[in-house]
Design a protein around this motif. Structure first.
Motif, PDB file in Angstrom:
ATOM      1  N   MET B  56       0.830  -1.203   0.000  1.00  0.00           N
ATOM      2  CA  MET B  56       0.000   0.000   0.000  1.00  0.00           C
ATOM      3  C   MET B  56       0.868   1.258   0.000  1.00  0.00           C
ATOM      4  O   MET B  56       2.057   1.199   0.242  1.00  0.00           O
ATOM      5  CB  MET B  56      -0.873   0.034   1.265  1.00  0.00           C
ATOM      6  CG  MET B  56      -1.906  -1.040   1.346  1.00  0.00           C
ATOM      7  SD  MET B  56      -2.731  -0.926   2.948  1.00  0.00           S
ATOM      8  CE  MET B  56      -3.842  -2.321   2.831  1.00  0.00           C
ATOM      9  N   THR B  57       0.216   2.380  -0.218  1.00  0.00           N
ATOM     10  CA  THR B  57       0.907   3.640   0.029  1.00  0.00           C
ATOM     11  C   THR B  57       0.917   3.865   1.534  1.00  0.00           C
ATOM     12  O   THR B  57       0.112   3.272   2.250  1.00  0.00           O
ATOM     13  CB  THR B  57       0.157   4.814  -0.625  1.00  0.00           C
ATOM     14  OG1 THR B  57      -1.157   4.853  -0.072  1.00  0.00           O
ATOM     15  CG2 THR B  57       0.066   4.647  -2.127  1.00  0.00           C
ATOM     16  N   ASP B  58       1.809   4.727   2.018  1.00  0.00           N
ATOM     17  CA  ASP B  58       1.868   4.890   3.472  1.00  0.00           C
ATOM     18  C   ASP B  58       0.581   5.500   4.020  1.00  0.00           C
ATOM     19  O   ASP B  58       0.189   5.236   5.142  1.00  0.00           O
ATOM     20  CB  ASP B  58       3.106   5.691   3.911  1.00  0.00           C
ATOM     21  CG  ASP B  58       3.233   6.995   3.180  1.00  0.00           C
ATOM     22  OD1 ASP B  58       2.527   7.177   2.162  1.00  0.00           O
ATOM     23  OD2 ASP B  58       4.039   7.824   3.604  1.00  0.00           O
ATOM     24  N   ALA B  61      -1.982   2.699   4.368  1.00  0.00           N
ATOM     25  CA  ALA B  61      -1.668   1.748   5.430  1.00  0.00           C
ATOM     26  C   ALA B  61      -2.251   2.195   6.762  1.00  0.00           C
ATOM     27  O   ALA B  61      -2.414   1.402   7.677  1.00  0.00           O
ATOM     28  CB  ALA B  61      -0.169   1.554   5.535  1.00  0.00           C
ATOM     29  N   LEU B  62      -2.552   3.479   6.875  1.00  0.00           N
ATOM     30  CA  LEU B  62      -3.129   3.989   8.121  1.00  0.00           C
ATOM     31  C   LEU B  62      -4.658   3.905   8.119  1.00  0.00           C
ATOM     32  O   LEU B  62      -5.287   4.181   9.123  1.00  0.00           O
ATOM     33  CB  LEU B  62      -2.709   5.441   8.340  1.00  0.00           C
ATOM     34  CG  LEU B  62      -1.267   5.666   8.789  1.00  0.00           C
ATOM     35  CD1 LEU B  62      -0.944   7.143   8.768  1.00  0.00           C
ATOM     36  CD2 LEU B  62      -1.043   5.090  10.178  1.00  0.00           C
ATOM     37  N   THR B  63      -5.224   3.540   6.980  1.00  0.00           N
ATOM     38  CA  THR B  63      -6.670   3.466   6.917  1.00  0.00           C
ATOM     39  C   THR B  63      -7.122   2.045   7.213  1.00  0.00           C
ATOM     40  O   THR B  63      -6.302   1.156   7.419  1.00  0.00           O
ATOM     41  CB  THR B  63      -7.183   3.847   5.509  1.00  0.00           C
ATOM     42  OG1 THR B  63      -6.726   2.838   4.591  1.00  0.00           O
ATOM     43  CG2 THR B  63      -6.661   5.196   5.093  1.00  0.00           C
ATOM     44  N   THR B  64      -8.431   1.848   7.229  1.00  0.00           N
ATOM     45  CA  THR B  64      -8.946   0.518   7.542  1.00  0.00           C
ATOM     46  C   THR B  64      -9.190  -0.289   6.273  1.00  0.00           C
ATOM     47  O   THR B  64      -9.684  -1.402   6.336  1.00  0.00           O
ATOM     48  CB  THR B  64     -10.264   0.628   8.329  1.00  0.00           C
ATOM     49  OG1 THR B  64     -11.110   1.524   7.609  1.00  0.00           O
ATOM     50  CG2 THR B  64     -10.023   1.133   9.717  1.00  0.00           C
ATOM     51  N   ASN B  65      -8.844   0.277   5.143  1.00  0.00           N
ATOM     52  CA  ASN B  65      -9.028  -0.421   3.877  1.00  0.00           C
ATOM     53  C   ASN B  65      -7.980  -1.523   3.739  1.00  0.00           C
ATOM     54  O   ASN B  65      -6.797  -1.262   3.837  1.00  0.00           O
ATOM     55  CB  ASN B  65      -8.876   0.599   2.747  1.00  0.00           C
ATOM     56  CG  ASN B  65      -9.427   0.074   1.447  1.00  0.00           C
ATOM     57  OD1 ASN B  65      -9.645  -1.127   1.306  1.00  0.00           O
ATOM     58  ND2 ASN B  65      -9.654   0.968   0.502  1.00  0.00           N
ATOM     59  N   VAL B 257       5.419   6.486  10.861  1.00  0.00           N
ATOM     60  CA  VAL B 257       4.132   5.841  10.631  1.00  0.00           C
ATOM     61  C   VAL B 257       4.096   5.036   9.358  1.00  0.00           C
ATOM     62  O   VAL B 257       3.048   4.631   8.921  1.00  0.00           O
ATOM     63  CB  VAL B 257       2.997   6.869  10.602  1.00  0.00           C
ATOM     64  CG1 VAL B 257       2.490   7.115  11.995  1.00  0.00           C
ATOM     65  CG2 VAL B 257       3.434   8.141   9.936  1.00  0.00           C
ATOM     66  N   GLN B 258       5.261   4.809   8.764  1.00  0.00           N
ATOM     67  CA  GLN B 258       5.209   4.131   7.471  1.00  0.00           C
ATOM     68  C   GLN B 258       5.087   2.627   7.656  1.00  0.00           C
ATOM     69  O   GLN B 258       6.041   1.878   7.479  1.00  0.00           O
ATOM     70  CB  GLN B 258       6.428   4.507   6.648  1.00  0.00           C
ATOM     71  CG  GLN B 258       6.335   5.960   6.236  1.00  0.00           C
ATOM     72  CD  GLN B 258       7.547   6.405   5.481  1.00  0.00           C
ATOM     73  OE1 GLN B 258       8.658   6.316   5.956  1.00  0.00           O
ATOM     74  NE2 GLN B 258       7.335   6.890   4.280  1.00  0.00           N
ATOM     75  N   TRP B 259       3.877   2.235   8.036  1.00  0.00           N
ATOM     76  CA  TRP B 259       3.629   0.811   8.268  1.00  0.00           C
ATOM     77  C   TRP B 259       3.878  -0.004   7.009  1.00  0.00           C
ATOM     78  O   TRP B 259       4.297  -1.143   7.071  1.00  0.00           O
ATOM     79  CB  TRP B 259       2.188   0.589   8.737  1.00  0.00           C
ATOM     80  CG  TRP B 259       1.972   0.827  10.186  1.00  0.00           C
ATOM     81  CD1 TRP B 259       1.181   1.788  10.748  1.00  0.00           C
ATOM     82  CD2 TRP B 259       2.536   0.091  11.275  1.00  0.00           C
ATOM     83  NE1 TRP B 259       1.228   1.687  12.113  1.00  0.00           N
ATOM     84  CE2 TRP B 259       2.051   0.657  12.466  1.00  0.00           C
ATOM     85  CE3 TRP B 259       3.424  -0.995  11.367  1.00  0.00           C
ATOM     86  CZ2 TRP B 259       2.402   0.185  13.725  1.00  0.00           C
ATOM     87  CZ3 TRP B 259       3.777  -1.460  12.619  1.00  0.00           C
ATOM     88  CH2 TRP B 259       3.260  -0.869  13.772  1.00  0.00           C
ATOM     89  N   ASN B 260       3.590   0.608   5.858  1.00  0.00           N
ATOM     90  CA  ASN B 260       3.771  -0.153   4.622  1.00  0.00           C
ATOM     91  C   ASN B 260       5.235  -0.574   4.473  1.00  0.00           C
ATOM     92  O   ASN B 260       5.537  -1.722   4.184  1.00  0.00           O
ATOM     93  CB  ASN B 260       3.299   0.655   3.414  1.00  0.00           C
ATOM     94  CG  ASN B 260       3.984   2.007   3.316  1.00  0.00           C
ATOM     95  OD1 ASN B 260       4.506   2.512   4.309  1.00  0.00           O
ATOM     96  ND2 ASN B 260       3.998   2.586   2.138  1.00  0.00           N
TER      97      ASN B 260
END
Lengths: 447, 295, 306
Positions: B56-58, B61-65, B257-260
């Protein structure tokens, strides 16, 4: 029983190895008499290592520029820097005899330990030798760089803490001057769904929120950390109770669960998703460096915000204008290979007005010397000026040095989490418990 | 005649209860496989979700999608660009490679001696091996750290690699368990032929113990690959000597926050292990079974 | 004449064992002895002073030790059985499968290979309050908790991680279960014994030694629990690791603090080698109890062998 001879053998070896970890240290600072005349220029060529905590590209660049200024004076000295270094790493490096020549720390938490144990070399002798007048430093900065008479650090730049407010979200209100005003404004400015879900918070009153550490908020009530003998004053100073009672009342107004849910949904403190940048919170307590971060963020730089001193307890109006200060400290670790070169670099970085002003302008940190603060070259817009004033305020305080500084702060913070949650029935007893933990530890560490 | 005609019919009718059993068997098949599939989803699910997030984009990645809006394969390249993954990998390979090599050189002879020689204190020695194997590494960490500090080797990986030259308890234990299963006749025969201990080990034991040796080598390699505590203790202050575990543990902090990217890094760290596993699956499973110790 | 070869064998054994004997002395016996010594000192690697029993007295006052002990007890009481029971269950299922055994076995085993740090980081992400797992739960109308941020959920979350990576135990049990003679089940089935009875009267006794061994080792590993808890606390707390921040293990609210972490913090972060040594010895004593149980198992096993 087979272990007995082994144990005896072990203990004998131990006696040989235990006391000095690491190798023979090179001569320490001030150990040799300095050659007279323009001694500094006479220093032989050398490469010295410097560790610092700056991390973002902009910060690192600014710091490198300050070093470039030093290199104009001392072209024969090459400075090799390592960025993003933490205190743990510094302490551990010194322990294992692998210390750099110069180390800078963002916190003052370990100064006491470092001074007391000789992990950083005492600068008193060289300060005197070079005729540096320490009275150009504010009292707070002087106090957080020394411990029990040992000056083992110099303040590089300082941080001062105050309030940032989002003008649009303030709806025309002036920033609060007292805690009761802060409470009133918070209630007025908070936007909530009917079910209590917070959309926009006026002021996040949780101690768990980014910069809301007890040390940063204590100046609002003038709370005292330690008694003169180094024991904890948290349980006996009524100011703490005042702070906690005020804070809890506001937490309860939100509802702890609601506030926690909101707090956890917030973006990263150091990224562009910071809730203040995003307009999710009207007022925050933060350091002066937040100005630079706002200016450097592509989206947040258009934010219309203001800064002000921290609101203070209603019954202590004389505290208004003061705040918390601490700062970057820099010193020569034990085991530095070129201590004299190291000292010259530190002297330049911490006392040279030009250098300090340049660094301050680039990093938007508070310069520490009076000359630098008054320099006309210092870029001081209104939002930054607030922090210069807080820094210079006579009541501005710092966290007093203690060998167990980190432990002690952690003890209080741990208690505060249970307090906020409402799990503490008896506040006095709870604070006494914090006292006990701090004092027990103090006994263990021998003060 | 009719009876002979009906007989087969009757006998055909006989399976009637058997169809019931068959149906039971089918039901049983369905039930067990349904559970297995459910478990498979449970086991594979996290990996799938991690994989999706890694692409995902970063911001997403913060959304619930859960499904990537766009497939950002460049995230993997970004991980290399934004971190020192390559350095970490090389360090890890050095730690794991040398550690494994040293362990083999030192542990095989010890295991051999424990399994084959008769001497006083043999049992005690074996019990001590188990004791050290089970000892939490923290118990003796302080003095050992001081030893290495004395040699100026802290902040390198050598304090983790060099001790392998003096044997690793777990590997000794495992090898010994295996060597005990080799019938004595083989070594006795070699002895009769006039082989020295060393030659017996090289000529007779090593070829027979190949699967066990492969297993301990793999375990050691994976242990080093996995190790977090050791590198944390020794190389924390020197980022140049970080291993993958250490690097990954701070990855999220350095890339906030870059979970991706964090998830992409997680996959990159995991991938080599999985690949090795597929090449050496049998060795591995047999080795694990060996640790189970039959009573 | 007969004694000579034997003595020689002893000498030869000594020669062969010498690397290990050296290793044992340098990395176990000596450090253990000096840990005892350090436990009576106040030592921060800069200065050493003898303080007698001060560190030991402090042990009784240090509430974090009790917090750690309680957490460890939780792990022993809940995580260990969860792991073992789950492993037996999955292994049992694998023995019952008719098709695709190899596929399922490999798939179930794979998570075990995921490096601990990677697995933990991944779980903290998957179980974050607005993460994928809670999203999936919300589809079925469940509001998921803040797994790694809520002290009452943090240990169960790590248990989920442990169960997910239980492959090794599973493989061990699988081997043990396959060792149970098939005809015994058949005989039992003829006697009309149900699945549970079969399991209790045939399977369990046969795998009992393996089960015991797995339990004891699992308990010992629970006592050493470090990496997963440390990483989970670190990542979930959002400890930035940025310069100037210090991290105290245990987030949230000390619920993931274990003795090894507290030791590590005391000795290597808080520069308190003396007190750290006390914690190390405490750790040694507790794990020694279980190691002794394990040793007894081994001795029994060895006697059967010879």
């Amino acid at each position: 029983m087979r272990f007995v001879p082994l144990a005896v053998a072990g203990l004998t070896v131990l006696a040989l190895t235990a006391c000095t970890a690491g190798k023979e240290a090179p001569p320490s600072l001030g150990a040799q008499p300095k050659p007279s005349g323009s001694a500094s220029q006479a220093l032989p060529a050398a490469t010295i290592e410097l560790w610092h905590g700056f991390q973002t590209d902009a910060e690192v660049k600014a710091f490198e520029e300050a070093i470039a200024g030093f290199n104009k004076k001392f072209p024969q000295i090459t400075v090799k820097t390592t960025k993003a270094v933490q205190d743990d790493q510094i302490t551990q490096a010194i322990r294992s005899g692998k210390a750099p020549d110069v180390a800078a720390s963002f916190t003052t938490d370990n100064v006491a330990l470092w001074c007391k144990t000789g992990a950083f070399q005492d600068l008193t002798a060289v300060v005197k030798q070079d005729g540096i007048d320490l009275s150009v430093l504010p009292a707070a900065s002087r106090s957080y760089t020394e411990f029990e008479g040992k000056r083992c650090m110099m303040p590089l730049l300082a941080d001062a803490y105050g309030m940032f407010y989002n003008k649009a979200l303030m709806k025309g209100n002036e920033p609060p001057k007292t805690l009761s005003e802060l409470t009133r404004l918070t209630k007025e400015l908070t936007v909530r769904d009917p079910d209590g879900t917070i959309k926009v918070a006026g002021f996040i009153s949780s101690f768990q929120y980014y910069e809301n550490s007890p040390s940063h908020l204590a100046p609002m009530v003038g709370a005292k950390w330690y008694n003169d003998d180094g024991t904890s004053a948290i349980g006996s100073d009524p100011a703490w109770k005042q702070l906690l009672t005020w804070q809890k009342e506001l937490v309860d107004w939100y509802g702890y669960a609601n506030l926690e849910k909101f707090r956890r949904s917030l973006g990263d403190e150091w990224g562009s998703a910071h809730p203040f940048f995003k307009g999710k919170v009207a007022m925050i307590v933060d350091g002066e460096w937040r100005n630079a971060m706002i200016a450097n963020d592509s989206k947040a730089k258009s934010l219309d915000y203001g800064t002000a001193p921290l609101p203070v307890a209603d019954d202590k109006p004389d505290l208004y204008g003061s705040g918390f200060t601490a700062g970057t400290v820099i010193g020569v670790p034990k085991g530095a290979k070129n201590p004299q070169h190291a000292w010259e670099l530190i002297k330049h970085l911490t006392t040279d007005t030009d250098s300090l002003v340049t660094l301050s302008n680039a990093l938007r940190n508070v310069p520490t010397t009076k000359a630098a603060m008054e320099s006309p070259r210092l870029a001081a817009d209104a939002n930054f000026k607030t922090f210069l004033d807080i820094f210079a305020h006579p009541k501005t305080s710092t966290l007093p040095a203690s060998v167990n500084s980190v432990f002690n702060q952690d003890s209080l913070s741990t208690f505060l989490v249970t307090w906020e949650k409402g799990a503490v029935k008896d506040l006095d007893a709870g604070l006494k418990g914090v006292d006990k933990r701090i004092n027990d530890k103090l006994k263990l560490s021998g003060g | 005649m009719s009876t002979t005609l009906t007989a087969p019919r009757r006998s055909r009718a006989l399976p009637a209860p058997a169809t019931g059993a068959r149906r039971r068997r089918v039901l049983h098949w369905i039930a067990t496989h349904a559970i297995a599939v459910a478990l498979a989803i449970m086991f594979a699910g996290p990996v799938v979700l991690v994989g999706l997030t890694a692409l995902m984009t970063d911001e997403q990645a913060l959304t619930t999608n859960l499904w990537p809006e766009s497939w950002n394969w460049s995230n993997f390249a970004d991980v290399f660009a934004k971190s020192h993954l390559l350095t970490w990998t090389l360090n890890t390979l050095m730690y794991a490679g040398l550690g494994t090599l040293f362990m083999l050189v030192s542990s095989i002879p010890v295991a051999y001696a424990l399994a084959r020689f008769r001497f006083r204190g043999r049992k005690l020695a074996f019990l001590l091996v188990i004791t050290t194997m089970m000892l939490p590494p923290q118990v003796v960490a302080v003095p050992i750290y001081l030893i290495w500090a004395r040699f100026g080797l802290t902040e390198t990986l050598w304090p983790l690699i060099l001790p392998m030259l003096l044997g690793d308890a777990f590997s000794i234990f495992l090898l010994r368990q295996f060597l005990l299963t080799i019938p004595r006749e083989y070594t006795d025969a070699a002895r009769v032929d006039g082989c020295s201990d060393f030659r017996t080990l090289v000529r007779v034991i090593l070829p027979m113990a190949r699967p066990a040796i492969a297993a301990v080598a793999l375990f050691q390699f994976f242990y080093c690959w996995n190790d977090y505590y050791g590198p944390l203790l020794y190389t924390w202050i020197n980022q140049d000597n970080w291993t993958l575990s250490l690097g990954l543990s701070t990855f999220k902090a350095f890339h906030s926050v870059q979970w991706n990217l964090t998830m992409a890094a997680t996959l990159l760290v995991t991938a080599p292990v999985i690949i090795v596993f597929f090449f050496a699956q049998r060795v591995f499973i047999e080795g694990v079974t060996l640790t189970g110790v039959k009573g | 004449m007969r004694a000579r070869p034997k003595r020689r064998e002893g000498l030869r054994a000594l020669l062969w064992l010498s690397p290990w004997i050296a290793g044992f002395s340098i990395f176990f016996a000596y450090p253990l002895a000096s840990t005892v010594y350090f436990s009576f000192t106040n030592y921060n690697m800069f200065t050493l002073e003898f303080v007698g029993l001060d560190n030991w007295r402090y042990l009784l006052q240090d509430d974090r030790v009790w917090v750690s002990a309680k957490n460890t007890l939780w792990l022993v009481v809940f995580m260990v059985p969860a792991q073992v029971v789950f492993s037996i269950g999955v292994a049992q299922l694998l023995t019952k499968l008719k098709t695709g055994v190899g596929f399922f076995r490999t798939l179930f085993y794979l998570p075990t290979l995921v490096p601990m740090v990677a697995g933990t980081v991944a779980f903290v992400f998957l179980l974050n309050p607005v993460g994928p797992v809670n999203q999936i739960l919300s589809w079925v109308g469940i509001a998921g908790p803040d797994w790694f941020g809520d002290p009452s959920w943090s240990k169960p979350s790590l248990t989920a991680l442990a169960v997910w990576g239980c492959g090794n135990t599973m493989v061990i049990f699988l081997a043990a279960l396959l060792d149970v003679p098939k005809h015994m089940y058949e005989a039992a089935a003829i006697d009309g014994a149900g699945a549970w009875r079969q399991f209790r009267s045939i399977t369990l006794p046969t795998i009992a030694p393996v089960l015991m061994f797995s339990l004891v080792t699992a308990v010992i590993y629970a006592l050493q629990y470090f990496t997963q808890a440390m990483i989970a606390s670190r990542v979930a707390s959002g400890a930035t690791d940025s310069a100037g921040s210090s991290f105290t293990p245990g987030y949230p609210e000390g619920s993931l603090l274990t003795l090894p972490q507290w030791f590590f913090h005391a000795a290597f972060r808080d520069s308190n080698m003396g007190y750290g040594s006390v914690l190390a010895l405490l750790l040694f004593a507790t794990s020694m109890i279980f190691t002794l149980i394990l040793l007894r198992q081994f001795r029994k096993a060895e006697e059967v062998h010879s």
